[in-house]
Design a protein around this motif. Structure first.
Motif, short mmCIF file in Angstrom:
data_model
loop_
_atom_site.label_atom_id
_atom_site.label_comp_id
_atom_site.label_asym_id
_atom_site.label_seq_id
_atom_site.Cartn_x
_atom_site.Cartn_y
_atom_site.Cartn_z
N GLN A 301 0.84 -1.21 0.00
CA GLN A 301 0.00 0.00 0.00
C GLN A 301 0.87 1.25 0.00
N VAL A 303 1.90 4.83 0.92
CA VAL A 303 1.56 5.79 1.99
C VAL A 303 1.96 7.20 1.57
N CYS A 305 4.80 8.61 0.75
CA CYS A 305 5.93 9.16 1.49
C CYS A 305 7.02 9.72 0.58
N HIS A 307 9.48 8.27 -0.67
CA HIS A 307 10.79 7.71 -0.39
C HIS A 307 11.41 7.06 -1.63
N CYS A 308 10.60 6.86 -2.65
CA CYS A 308 11.07 6.18 -3.86
C CYS A 308 11.76 7.13 -4.86
N ILE A 317 5.83 9.98 -8.13
CA ILE A 317 5.25 8.63 -7.97
C ILE A 317 4.13 8.62 -6.92
N ASN A 321 0.31 7.50 -7.64
CA ASN A 321 -0.33 6.45 -6.82
C ASN A 321 -1.59 6.97 -6.13
N PRO A 363 9.85 1.15 0.81
CA PRO A 363 9.89 0.24 1.96
C PRO A 363 8.67 -0.67 2.06
N PHE A 364 7.64 -0.39 1.30
CA PHE A 364 6.39 -1.11 1.48
C PHE A 364 6.03 -2.01 0.29
N VAL A 366 5.51 -1.58 -2.77
CA VAL A 366 4.44 -1.15 -3.67
C VAL A 366 4.83 -1.52 -5.11
N ILE A 368 5.24 -0.48 -8.07
CA ILE A 368 5.16 0.84 -8.69
C ILE A 368 5.05 0.76 -10.22
S1 SF4 Z 1 5.61 3.93 -3.71
FE1 SF4 Z 1 6.52 3.41 -1.74
S2 SF4 Z 1 8.19 4.86 -1.43
FE2 SF4 Z 1 6.93 5.65 -3.11
S3 SF4 Z 1 5.52 7.07 -2.15
FE3 SF4 Z 1 4.50 5.08 -2.18
S4 SF4 Z 1 4.99 4.07 -0.25
FE4 SF4 Z 1 6.41 5.81 -0.49
#
Ligand code: SF4
Ligand code: SF4
Length: 379
Positions: A301, A303, A305, A307-308, A317, A321, A363-364, A366, A368
């Motif tokens: 899922q 979130v 964040c 981080h990607c 991204i 999402n 980290p999750f 996803v 992508i």
């Molecule tokens: S794909 Fe992963 S790292 Fe990128 S925004 Fe979503 S949860 Fe965060």
């Protein structure tokens, strides 16, 4: 300052708003300093739920001839009959206090008339049965309020009210700790016990509520962004790790539907600190480490964040999402506003070159690349 559109109202709110609770029982000089600092920093939205005459008069006086620069959330049902802060569902009492709000502020309009403290089914039933919703609708028809809002800490009750279609804006308590609290929990009374709770994931009912708001163009303003300050302390935070103000604000601002976080301030310095979020780096805002242990690495899922990042073709991204998640609520009826937002992104899912660097960083887990393909096909 950055601004976001408040749903269909035609208004835009500063992403940092002013919570005014700490101005209660303060001398006028403190109120004036805080309000003027907020206006000077570009803050154009504030919440005012306190029922007392003096604080309302002080705020009205401080706004003075700059009244039009501030969007005021004024509450219908906030009274001080038996306690300092009390709730009434009696129509005449609600009318009396709301009329007094206009008078105290020395204004002839309130931007958003808020149905106050909608945390129970009983409250929901009462506002309809007792004519309070009709009163709000009448105020809106007369132009005394520009929009109807509500405040709530309960995602289930809030959702029921939003589904009636009367609400343009919702002020909701959002922070990572509350978001990981099961929807049925009274987050206010269990604040002390939050540290004992076993967090697993962001509560799906809350996540769904935020997506629903963005889908329906109902703006969210955020209260309890810092969890009453507890999230800033390793000792008091349920995560046993202190978050920064920037992380808390960024978490709230990256939920779907959110337009502004209302930060409680009682000095020019505190206003400056709150606005300081705008000058922080992506790294300073990154809240992923805080929730990583709870959200679960394999949840799949997003979130939101970020981080990607970075993406070599500059796809935001998290935003792709987010719009995909909202569109997936009802793929046959993707709202035009969501399509517009998606298509206005500088790069979209269609630009993905499937390099995979983002998936290594998420980290999750996803998916992508798959999400970029789904977004490309859906939009
Ligand atoms: S794909 Fe992963 S790292 Fe990128 S925004 Fe979503 S949860 Fe965060
Ligand atoms: S896989 Fe696509 S979205 Fe991910 S970093 Fe590469 S180009 Fe960007």
């Amino acid at each position: 300052m950055d601004y976001r559109k408040i749903g269909k109202t035609g208004l835009s709110a500063s992403v940092i708003g002013l919570g005014s609770e700490h101005l209660d029982n303060k001398p006028y000089a403190v109120v004036e300093e805080t309000i003027h600092a907020a206006l000077d920093q570009g803050i154009n939205i504030m919440d005012l739920f306190m029922p007392g005459d003096e604080v309302r008069q002080n705020i009205g006086k401080a706004l003075g001839n700059r009244r039009k620069e501030m969007i005021i959330q004024g509450h219908i049902g906030s009274v001080d009959l038996s306690e300092q802060y009390d709730v009434s569902r009696d129509l005449a009492t609600c009318q009396h206090y709301f009329e007094k709000l206009l008078k105290n502020l020395d204004t002839d309009y309130i931007d958003v008339g808020m149905l106050f403290f909608m945390d129970s089914d009983e409250a929901l039933e009462q506002i309809f049965a007792n004519g309070i919703v009709d009163y709000a609708l009448e105020l809106k028809r007369k132009g005394i309020i520009r929009a109807i809002g509500t405040s709530s800490h309960n995602p289930v009750v809030a959702r029921k009210l939003l589904e009636t279609g009367v609400v343009d804006l919702m002020m909701f308590s959002i922070n990572p700790a509350f978001d990981m609290t099961p929807a049925g929990t009274d987050v206010l009374s269990t604040m002390e016990e939050l540290s004992e709770q076993q967090y697993v994931t962001i509560d799906p009912v809350r996540a769904e509520l935020y997506k629903y708001c963005e889908q329906q163009e109902i703006a969210i303003t955020v209260m309890k962004t810092l969890g009453g300050g507890r999230l800033l302390s390793a000792e008091h935070s349920p995560f046993k790790k202190a978050m920064t103000v920037a992380q808390c604000v960024h978490y709230a601002l990256t939920r779907p539907g959110v337009v502004s976080t209302m930060i409680g301030c009682q000095s020019a310095k505190q206003v400056e600190e709150a606005v300081g979020y705008l000058h922080t780096t992506e790294q300073q805002r990154d809240y992923m480490e805080i929730i990583r242990n709870y959200q679960g690495e394999g949840s799949g899922q997003c979130v939101y964040c970020n981080h990607c990042q970075p993406c070599p073709v500059d796809i935001d991204i998290a935003m792709v999402n987010k719009y995909l998640d909202i569109a997936l609520l009802d793929t046959a009826n993707v709202p035009p506003s969501i399509r517009q937002h998606y298509n206005a992104l500088p790069a979209t899912g269609a630009d993905c070159i499937a390099c995979g660097s983002c998936e290594d960083k998420c980290p999750f887990s996803v998916p992508i690349i798959r999400n970029m393909e789904r977004a490309r096909d859906l939009f």
